[in-house]
Design a protein around this motif. Structure first.
Motif, mmCIF file in Angstrom:
data_model
loop_
_atom_site.group_PDB
_atom_site.id
_atom_site.type_symbol
_atom_site.label_atom_id
_atom_site.label_comp_id
_atom_site.label_asym_id
_atom_site.label_seq_id
_atom_site.Cartn_x
_atom_site.Cartn_y
_atom_site.Cartn_z
ATOM 1 N N SER A 147 -5.335 6.663 1.434
ATOM 2 C CA SER A 147 -6.672 6.320 0.922
ATOM 3 C C SER A 147 -6.744 4.838 0.569
ATOM 4 O O SER A 147 -7.782 4.192 0.762
ATOM 5 N N GLU A 148 -5.626 4.272 0.066
ATOM 6 C CA GLU A 148 -5.591 2.838 -0.235
ATOM 7 C C GLU A 148 -5.670 2.020 1.054
ATOM 8 O O GLU A 148 -6.319 0.960 1.088
ATOM 9 N N GLN A 187 -0.604 4.605 -0.377
ATOM 10 C CA GLN A 187 -1.348 5.824 -0.041
ATOM 11 C C GLN A 187 -2.297 5.562 1.124
ATOM 12 O O GLN A 187 -2.780 4.437 1.312
ATOM 13 N N LYS A 221 -9.220 1.788 2.161
ATOM 14 C CA LYS A 221 -9.976 0.845 1.333
ATOM 15 C C LYS A 221 -9.605 -0.606 1.670
ATOM 16 O O LYS A 221 -10.466 -1.485 1.709
ATOM 17 N N PHE A 222 -8.314 -0.834 1.920
ATOM 18 C CA PHE A 222 -7.857 -2.179 2.279
ATOM 19 C C PHE A 222 -8.489 -2.624 3.597
ATOM 20 O O PHE A 222 -8.980 -3.759 3.712
ATOM 21 N N ILE A 224 0.850 -1.188 0.000
ATOM 22 C CA ILE A 224 0.000 0.000 0.000
ATOM 23 C C ILE A 224 0.885 1.238 0.000
ATOM 24 O O ILE A 224 1.828 1.345 0.775
ATOM 25 N N ASN A 273 -1.788 12.379 1.539
ATOM 26 C CA ASN A 273 -2.225 11.045 1.132
ATOM 27 C C ASN A 273 -1.070 10.091 0.836
ATOM 28 O O ASN A 273 -1.117 8.921 1.189
#
Length: 667
Positions: free
Chosen positions: A235-236, A233, A239-240, A231, A287
């Motif tokens: 934001s990622e 970022q 989501k993860f 990962i 980010n």
């Protein structure tokens, strides 16, 4: 057995999927009744086949009581606090500093700043192994038993990954309101805000208490840099974690510039009161992880993130009058009647004044212009008086010397700030008392809410709790908004309550200083109301958990003739008034070394878990207590025993090691 194992696995998956849809996606796929049906099936299967119980089963959310406080936990990476911004200029300065350090223009992630308690969740191969508070950032407390009671937190992730998730545990607004209503019923001081309520709930030593507080959680980051999950970022990472079943906040936005950040801040400053939970600002983070690393940290906080704090919303209005309410315990509480004012998104017309001392301390008068706010954005309170606006027409308020409902003398009990009506026949107290008697944790009479109690009292159908058992369907259908079905259900619920165990009745009577726990201890000890009513103060205080105040309160209560008559009426109504839980037959334990003894466990046991040792000792007639005192008969000291062992030695209390305990358990 293979089929049972398959069904258990199937139920696990169904319940995890339903929980994921409910808490993470905010999109329930089945009604609550369906979830409960499958959960009950799993509970039944596990009760019949204990070997099928797994640590991460959806049934394993409430564990054993934490008997010696919370252990310290050292965070692998410090949980640092954020620097604050209070206005647009501060946020632009933050952006300017970022731009001055990194080459490429940063992109930001904006998140709602949840007003709760920062915690970390450690998962190993997908299973939750530890929950901890932030503490001082370096060292926190292990609160795993309480973290597991939060249904939004998965006990198992979607994949067998190892990660540390960090987030904010919080108390939803409806849960906070309910908790304060319950505290009002018990005559306890109100909690100021949901943040303190959440923090206090997670530090309860009894997980059942934590579970009853109905907390939730949002995760906002990972303890590492995301390298293991590839990962790059923030934001990622969000989501993860969401994909793994962790609850993330949907009101999160990626922003390409500081202008977009400012727009997000402005939007949620206006909309914050629409949320079912409290927020006190917006968190803004760079980010890109590589840019975060380049920006680095100061001694106290990361340079790549900042917390914008909302300004406190305070409003000026006028006190029109002061109203008094009388609670179940007789506490008389003053409330300011206000000229209607819009505060934090809702119209406020009443604000608590707490007690006579506060009125005097702030010199609050009828007619005063005052500043009000909502404590924790929920409880309206008077902050201060605007003395400069007084014109001489304001009227100083004096608390009455007589009860506003029954006109009996009000008294101030020593060491208390509250005034009390001590007339047991006060109508206000009786109504509040009946409502408490019917409440969920007492007799659990569904359908007997505050408004129904008020109607029944007004129509002179009830005068004390025993009258509930005389009500008929014909009586109830005459009440406003009470149909045939509701009346039938209520009569059925009242009838069912007759079989409740003794501790529920005892707690329901609302005896001062006797809460749920004390009621359970007394019921386990005396087994029947008759024995308890005849108990002396000496017999009561001989019970480890019962102190002088509780004993005096019980003796005084049961000495009253009207109370004795009430108990007779409850018996005549058909209430069992006896303990229906497990009772140890002491006559069969004459040779037990633990019979009628108070025992304290301390240190680390190697061959038994603490709950196992407690269960075995209690099965042999012993009482396991949490602290050492002169009433302690025996201390079992495992490895690394500390202050409790020292105290036992100083008091001359007998001490055994674990092997000696095991020897006596197997005799």
């Amino acid at each position: 057995m293979d089929k049972l194992e398959e069904r258990v696995k199937e139920l696990h998956k169904l319940l995890y999927d339903y929980g994921y849809a409910y808490y993470v996606l905010d999109d329930p796929i089945v009604p609550d009744a369906v979830y409960d049906q499958y959960l009950n099936e799993l509970i039944t299967l596990e009760e019949q086949n204990p070997n099928l119980i797994l640590p991460d089963s959806p049934t394993q959310r409430v564990g054993a009581v934490v008997s010696e406080g919370f252990q310290k936990v050292t965070h692998t990476n410090p949980m640092l606090s954020l620097s604050n911004a209070f206005n647009e200029a501060d946020l632009r300065d933050f952006d300017r500093r970022i731009q001055g350090i990194i080459d490429e223009s940063p992109k930001y992630v904006c998140e709602l700043k949840i007003d709760g308690l920062a915690v970390s969740l450690l998962y190993e191969e997908g299973r939750l192994v530890r929950g901890a508070t932030r503490g001082d950032g370096t060292t926190g407390e292990d609160i795993t038993t309480n973290i597991k009671t939060i249904r939004a937190i998965p006990l198992r992730l979607k994949d067998p990954v190892t990660l540390e998730a960090r987030g904010e545990a919080y108390m939803p607004k409806p849960s906070f309101v309910k908790l304060n209503e319950e505290r009002t019923e018990r005559g306890e001081e109100l909690l100021a805000n949901p943040r303190n309520a959440a923090a206090g709930s997670l530090r309860q030593l009894d997980p059942k208490m934590a579970a009853s507080r109905n907390l939730s959680m949002f995760v906002y980051g990972m303890g590492g840099d995301g390298e293991e999950q590839n990962i790059e970022q923030h934001s990622e990472a969000l989501k993860f974690m969401k994909a793994q079943g962790l609850p993330t906040n949907k009101e999160t936005k990626e922003c390409a510039s500081i202008e977009e950040v400012l727009a997000f801040v402005e939007e949620w400053t206006a909309k914050r009161n629409e949320l079912p939970y409290e927020i006190d600002g917006i968190v803004i983070k760079v980010n890109d992880y590589a840019q975060q690393e380049e920006l680095g940290f100061t001694a106290k906080s990361p340079r790549f993130a900042i917390a914008y704090k909302f300004p406190a919303e305070e409003v000026v209005t006028t006190i029109l009058d002061v109203d008094l309410t009388v609670g179940r315990t007789g506490v008389v509480t003053p409330t300011a009647i206000l000229e209607p004012a819009l505060v934090a998104g809702s119209t406020v017309q009443r604000a608590t004044l707490h007690n006579e001392d506060l009125i005097r301390e702030k010199d609050i008068r009828i007619g005063d212009r005052v500043i009000i706010r909502k404590a924790g954005d929920i409880i309206p309170e008077v902050v201060s008086v605007i003395l400069e606006e007084r014109n001489g027409t304001e009227i100083p308020y004096e608390m009455p010397t007589n009860c506003p409902v029954c006109d009996s003398d009000l008294i101030r009990v020593e060491e208390e700030v509250a005034l009390r009506c001590v007339n047991p026949q006060c109508p206000a107290q009786i109504q509040e008392g009946i409502y408490h008697f019917a409440s969920r944790n007492a007799m659990n009479i569904e359908g007997l809410g505050e408004k129904v109690v008020e109607q029944l009292f007004r129509e002179q159908l009830i005068r004390d709790v025993s009258d509930l058992y005389k009500l008929t369907i014909e009586d109830l259908v005459k009440l406003e908004r009470m149909g045939q079905k509701s009346a039938t259900n209520l009569v059925t619920a009242i009838e069912a309550s007759k079989t409740n165990s003794m501790e529920r009745v005892l707690f329901g009577l609302g005896i001062r200083h006797i809460g749920e726990k004390a009621a359970k201890i007394l019921a386990e000890t005396f087994h029947h109301f008759d024995a308890l009513m005849n108990a002396t103060k000496e017999e009561l205080t001989a019970i480890f958990e019962i102190g002088d105040k509780m004993a005096d309160s019980l003796v005084t209560y049961f000495e009253q003739e009207e109370v004795q008559q009430l108990i007779v009426r409850l018996k005549e109504a058909g209430l069992a008034l006896q303990y229906t839980g497990k009772i140890v037959d002491m006559s069969l334990l004459e040779d037990s070394p633990f019979a009628n003894k108070t025992i304290v466990l301390t240190g680390k046991l190697l061959q038994l878990t603490r709950p196992e040792a407690k269960e075995k000792i209690e099965a042999l007639g012993g009482k396991v207590a949490g602290s050492v005192s002169k009433k302690t008969d025996l201390v079992i000291a495992g490895e690394e025993a500390g202050s409790k062992l020292e105290k036992a030695t100083s008091l001359g209390i007998e001490v055994w090691d674990e092997q000696k305990l095991l020897d006596h358990l197997t005799d």
